[in-house]
Design a protein around this motif. Structure first.
Motif, PDB file in Angstrom:
ATOM      1  N   LYS A 116      24.620   5.830  47.075  1.00  0.00           N
ATOM      2  CA  LYS A 116      25.374   5.578  45.844  1.00  0.00           C
ATOM      3  C   LYS A 116      26.356   6.702  45.524  1.00  0.00           C
ATOM      4  O   LYS A 116      27.324   6.477  44.805  1.00  0.00           O
ATOM      5  CB  LYS A 116      24.420   5.366  44.675  1.00  0.00           C
ATOM      6  CG  LYS A 116      23.541   6.573  44.347  1.00  0.00           C
ATOM      7  CD  LYS A 116      22.582   6.238  43.210  1.00  0.00           C
ATOM      8  CE  LYS A 116      21.657   7.418  42.901  1.00  0.00           C
ATOM      9  NZ  LYS A 116      20.716   7.094  41.808  1.00  0.00           N
ATOM     10  N   ASN A 117      26.118   7.879  46.022  1.00  0.00           N
ATOM     11  CA  ASN A 117      27.027   8.999  45.762  1.00  0.00           C
ATOM     12  C   ASN A 117      27.944   9.284  46.944  1.00  0.00           C
ATOM     13  O   ASN A 117      28.370  10.417  47.157  1.00  0.00           O
ATOM     14  CB  ASN A 117      26.214  10.255  45.395  1.00  0.00           C
ATOM     15  CG  ASN A 117      25.496  10.098  44.073  1.00  0.00           C
ATOM     16  OD1 ASN A 117      26.072   9.614  43.101  1.00  0.00           O
ATOM     17  ND2 ASN A 117      24.238  10.502  44.031  1.00  0.00           N
ATOM     18  N   PHE A 118      28.228   8.225  47.708  1.00  0.00           N
ATOM     19  CA  PHE A 118      29.150   8.312  48.836  1.00  0.00           C
ATOM     20  C   PHE A 118      30.329   7.376  48.592  1.00  0.00           C
ATOM     21  O   PHE A 118      30.148   6.242  48.138  1.00  0.00           O
ATOM     22  CB  PHE A 118      28.471   7.889  50.144  1.00  0.00           C
ATOM     23  CG  PHE A 118      27.478   8.866  50.682  1.00  0.00           C
ATOM     24  CD1 PHE A 118      27.767   9.631  51.798  1.00  0.00           C
ATOM     25  CD2 PHE A 118      26.228   9.020  50.072  1.00  0.00           C
ATOM     26  CE1 PHE A 118      26.839  10.525  52.308  1.00  0.00           C
ATOM     27  CE2 PHE A 118      25.301   9.912  50.576  1.00  0.00           C
ATOM     28  CZ  PHE A 118      25.608  10.665  51.698  1.00  0.00           C
ATOM     29  N   SER A 119      31.517   7.835  48.915  1.00  0.00           N
ATOM     30  CA  SER A 119      32.678   6.947  48.872  1.00  0.00           C
ATOM     31  C   SER A 119      32.588   5.967  50.033  1.00  0.00           C
ATOM     32  O   SER A 119      31.899   6.216  51.026  1.00  0.00           O
ATOM     33  CB  SER A 119      33.973   7.752  48.984  1.00  0.00           C
ATOM     34  OG  SER A 119      34.074   8.334  50.279  1.00  0.00           O
ATOM     35  N   LEU A 120      33.303   4.850  49.911  1.00  0.00           N
ATOM     36  CA  LEU A 120      33.314   3.892  51.011  1.00  0.00           C
ATOM     37  C   LEU A 120      33.899   4.505  52.272  1.00  0.00           C
ATOM     38  O   LEU A 120      33.497   4.170  53.389  1.00  0.00           O
ATOM     39  CB  LEU A 120      34.102   2.634  50.628  1.00  0.00           C
ATOM     40  CG  LEU A 120      33.328   1.570  49.842  1.00  0.00           C
ATOM     41  CD1 LEU A 120      34.237   0.389  49.526  1.00  0.00           C
ATOM     42  CD2 LEU A 120      32.100   1.089  50.610  1.00  0.00           C
ATOM     43  N   ALA A 121      34.845   5.412  52.107  1.00  0.00           N
ATOM     44  CA  ALA A 121      35.425   6.088  53.280  1.00  0.00           C
ATOM     45  C   ALA A 121      34.353   6.904  53.999  1.00  0.00           C
ATOM     46  O   ALA A 121      34.297   6.917  55.244  1.00  0.00           O
ATOM     47  CB  ALA A 121      36.586   6.978  52.859  1.00  0.00           C
ATOM     48  N   ARG A 122      33.496   7.590  53.229  1.00  0.00           N
ATOM     49  CA  ARG A 122      32.405   8.360  53.845  1.00  0.00           C
ATOM     50  C   ARG A 122      31.408   7.445  54.525  1.00  0.00           C
ATOM     51  O   ARG A 122      30.902   7.736  55.617  1.00  0.00           O
ATOM     52  CB  ARG A 122      31.664   9.186  52.783  1.00  0.00           C
ATOM     53  CG  ARG A 122      32.306  10.501  52.381  1.00  0.00           C
ATOM     54  CD  ARG A 122      32.203  11.605  53.417  1.00  0.00           C
ATOM     55  NE  ARG A 122      30.893  11.843  53.993  1.00  0.00           N
ATOM     56  CZ  ARG A 122      29.860  12.449  53.381  1.00  0.00           C
ATOM     57  NH1 ARG A 122      29.983  12.887  52.135  1.00  0.00           N
ATOM     58  NH2 ARG A 122      28.716  12.634  54.011  1.00  0.00           N
TER      59      ARG A 122
ATOM     60  N   ASP B  46      28.676  -2.861  53.960  1.00  0.00           N
ATOM     61  CA  ASP B  46      28.898  -4.275  53.695  1.00  0.00           C
ATOM     62  C   ASP B  46      28.592  -4.630  52.243  1.00  0.00           C
ATOM     63  O   ASP B  46      29.195  -5.542  51.669  1.00  0.00           O
ATOM     64  CB  ASP B  46      28.037  -5.114  54.641  1.00  0.00           C
ATOM     65  CG  ASP B  46      28.289  -6.597  54.479  1.00  0.00           C
ATOM     66  OD1 ASP B  46      29.446  -7.013  54.642  1.00  0.00           O
ATOM     67  OD2 ASP B  46      27.331  -7.333  54.179  1.00  0.00           O
ATOM     68  N   ASN B  47      27.654  -3.890  51.635  1.00  0.00           N
ATOM     69  CA  ASN B  47      27.295  -4.136  50.237  1.00  0.00           C
ATOM     70  C   ASN B  47      28.160  -3.339  49.260  1.00  0.00           C
ATOM     71  O   ASN B  47      27.885  -3.316  48.060  1.00  0.00           O
ATOM     72  CB  ASN B  47      25.827  -3.797  50.008  1.00  0.00           C
ATOM     73  CG  ASN B  47      24.904  -4.763  50.721  1.00  0.00           C
ATOM     74  OD1 ASN B  47      25.211  -5.944  50.852  1.00  0.00           O
ATOM     75  ND2 ASN B  47      23.769  -4.272  51.197  1.00  0.00           N
ATOM     76  N   GLY B  48      29.193  -2.674  49.779  1.00  0.00           N
ATOM     77  CA  GLY B  48      30.104  -1.940  48.914  1.00  0.00           C
ATOM     78  C   GLY B  48      29.558  -0.624  48.412  1.00  0.00           C
ATOM     79  O   GLY B  48      29.967  -0.111  47.361  1.00  0.00           O
ATOM     80  N   GLY B  49      28.617  -0.046  49.157  1.00  0.00           N
ATOM     81  CA  GLY B  49      28.019   1.221  48.738  1.00  0.00           C
ATOM     82  C   GLY B  49      26.791   0.980  47.884  1.00  0.00           C
ATOM     83  O   GLY B  49      26.223  -0.110  47.842  1.00  0.00           O
ATOM     84  N   GLY B  50      26.362   2.005  47.177  1.00  0.00           N
ATOM     85  CA  GLY B  50      25.183   1.890  46.331  1.00  0.00           C
ATOM     86  C   GLY B  50      23.921   2.205  47.106  1.00  0.00           C
ATOM     87  O   GLY B  50      23.943   2.663  48.253  1.00  0.00           O
ATOM     88  N   GLY B  51      22.765   1.921  46.482  1.00  0.00           N
ATOM     89  CA  GLY B  51      21.491   2.188  47.124  1.00  0.00           C
ATOM     90  C   GLY B  51      21.327   3.664  47.419  1.00  0.00           C
ATOM     91  O   GLY B  51      21.664   4.533  46.606  1.00  0.00           O
ATOM     92  N   SER B  52      20.828   3.977  48.599  1.00  0.00           N
ATOM     93  CA  SER B  52      20.602   5.370  48.974  1.00  0.00           C
ATOM     94  C   SER B  52      21.902   6.108  49.252  1.00  0.00           C
ATOM     95  O   SER B  52      21.892   7.318  49.444  1.00  0.00           O
ATOM     96  CB  SER B  52      19.690   5.438  50.201  1.00  0.00           C
ATOM     97  OG  SER B  52      20.181   4.643  51.247  1.00  0.00           O
TER      98      SER B  52
ATOM     99  N   ARG C 175      24.644  15.017  53.788  1.00  0.00           N
ATOM    100  CA  ARG C 175      24.866  15.377  52.387  1.00  0.00           C
ATOM    101  C   ARG C 175      25.815  14.377  51.751  1.00  0.00           C
ATOM    102  O   ARG C 175      26.658  13.789  52.432  1.00  0.00           O
ATOM    103  CB  ARG C 175      25.447  16.792  52.274  1.00  0.00           C
ATOM    104  CG  ARG C 175      24.470  17.902  52.635  1.00  0.00           C
ATOM    105  CD  ARG C 175      25.157  19.267  52.675  1.00  0.00           C
ATOM    106  NE  ARG C 175      24.216  20.374  52.678  1.00  0.00           N
ATOM    107  CZ  ARG C 175      23.518  20.782  53.715  1.00  0.00           C
ATOM    108  NH1 ARG C 175      23.672  20.169  54.883  1.00  0.00           N
ATOM    109  NH2 ARG C 175      22.671  21.795  53.615  1.00  0.00           N
ATOM    110  N   ASP C 176      25.674  14.196  50.427  1.00  0.00           N
ATOM    111  CA  ASP C 176      26.558  13.257  49.731  1.00  0.00           C
ATOM    112  C   ASP C 176      27.903  13.913  49.434  1.00  0.00           C
ATOM    113  O   ASP C 176      28.172  15.055  49.860  1.00  0.00           O
ATOM    114  CB  ASP C 176      25.901  12.703  48.465  1.00  0.00           C
ATOM    115  CG  ASP C 176      25.664  13.763  47.382  1.00  0.00           C
ATOM    116  OD1 ASP C 176      26.281  14.854  47.444  1.00  0.00           O
ATOM    117  OD2 ASP C 176      24.872  13.490  46.457  1.00  0.00           O
TER     118      ASP C 176
END
Length: 375
Positions: free
Chosen positions: A202-208, A194-200, A129-130
């Motif tokens: 996108k609703n996740f923090s980098l920590a997650r 590595d891409n800083g999040g986003g894509g599938s 889950r996001d």
């Protein structure tokens, strides 16, 4: 795994050809499939949606020392994928016992024709889950049947999910049918991080996302430990999406859907050489045109300049048996012999010589290759 780890890997593998191998213990199999430098070492990765193989198909498949049974095996028939893949592997082993067969799994997508999906349905707490608690659903390769709304995603941050996933591999490799497991999307989360999040994600923090990376690392490490070094865990999607050229937690490497098919061919080459220097099994697969001999020669050349002991090449138009056209390329039977050394590189051009007298030349920018075979 952190961004600093990524930077350290880049520094460690900075050479354009050989790279420095960090001092650590890398997983290496204690036994391998048949391998010889006499001719081009090859493998096959396929499935037949209609079910078991006929005599002609078996004759073709058993020419390969390694065959991965894809998820779509027998998908047009009733039953679970695990059982149908096992039946196919038993058929191949029955025709030639020495062939290594590998069991396909996807580390991200909960393909609904697996028995594993039934366990997922019973445990919503296993679903990824996001950050807002919404269930993640993703599509996979559209050539395989799937729900248009997407499939559930495994949450490997949870030990219980990793245990359930690993048990499917362990169950498959118990006995003498499967010699290992093929793990698709092995570094999916790391590519997103590595891409800083986003894509599938996108609703996740980098920590997650970092937690997801750690979960995938633990999964592969635990799977390798569970099957021991007498079986292989082959990780797919290394050296392509992530910011470094290795995935060093298992004993076998499959670089991407299509080896050297993008502008990052030099990175694929570096990742391949690093794997072979460590003694890991390597598979280089190409989705190409069966009717384009120049294209085939280019890709075979890119493989031969990196191949080491226990490296294998495959060329097909997809993941189905029919994608191979039951075509055995004449080059697969031509004399090769062990390489005289690592490939020599000048810019985008690589050259390598073999003890038989065979000489390989390839320009990865011009995307042209030439192989002068020994007589």
């Amino acid at each position: 795994v952190t961004r600093m780890n990524v930077v350290l890997f880049l520094l460690a593998f900075g050479s354009p050809l050989v790279g420095a191998i960090p001092s650590r213990s890398w997983p290496v199999p204690s036994r391998f499939p048949d391998f010889s430098w006499n001719t081009v070492p090859v493998f096959c990765h396929m499935c037949k949606p209609e079910g078991l193989f006929n005599e002609t198909e078996l004759e073709f498949l058993t020419r390969f020392p390694v065959v991965t049974i894809e998820k779509g095996q027998g998908v047009n028939e009733t039953g679970f994928a695990e059982d149908k893949m096992r039946a196919a592997a038993k058929q191949i082993k029955g025709a030639r016992k020495s062939v290594w067969t590998l069991f396909y799994m996807n580390a991200v997508l909960d393909w609904e024709f697996y028995h594993l999906h039934q366990i997922m349905l019973q445990h919503p707490e296993y679903w990824l889950r996001d950050d807002q608690g919404r269930v993640i659903r993703l599509r996979g390769d559209r050539s395989f049947p799937q729900n248009k709304s997407g499939m559930l995603v495994f949450d490997h941050t949870k030990q219980v999910v990793r245990d359930v996933f690993t048990s499917d591999c362990v169950n498959a490799t118990n006995g003498d049918v499967f010699d290992g497991c093929f793990i698709d999307r092995a570094n999916w989360a790391l590519g997103m991080y590595d891409n800083g999040g986003g894509g599938s994600l996108k609703n996740f923090s980098l920590a997650r996302i970092k937690d997801l990376v750690d979960g995938q690392v633990k999964l592969l490490t635990e799977m390798q430990e569970a099957v021991t070094d007498s079986r292989i865990i082959i990780a797919k999607d290394v050296g392509r999406n992530a910011g470094f050229t290795d995935w060093p937690y298992v004993d076998a490497i499959f670089l991407s859907d299509c080896y050297c098919c993008t502008v990052n061919c030099s990175r694929d080459i570096e990742a391949a050489i690093n794997a072979t220097k460590r003694g890991q099994l390597l598979q280089c697969h190409v989705n190409g045109d069966l009717n384009n001999h120049d294209e085939f020669t280019f890709y075979l050349s890119t493989f031969l300049v990196v191949a080491g002991n226990h490296s294998y090449f495959a060329y097909s138009e997809g993941w189905y048996l029919k994608s191979y056209g039951l075509k055995w390329w004449p080059e697969y039977d031509k004399p090769l012999g062990p390489p005289l050394g690592l490939a020599e590189r000048q810019g985008t051009v690589y050259q390598r010589k073999f003890t038989s007298g065979t000489h390989v030349w390839v320009d990865i920018e011009a995307r042209k290759g030439n192989i002068t075979w020994a007589s």
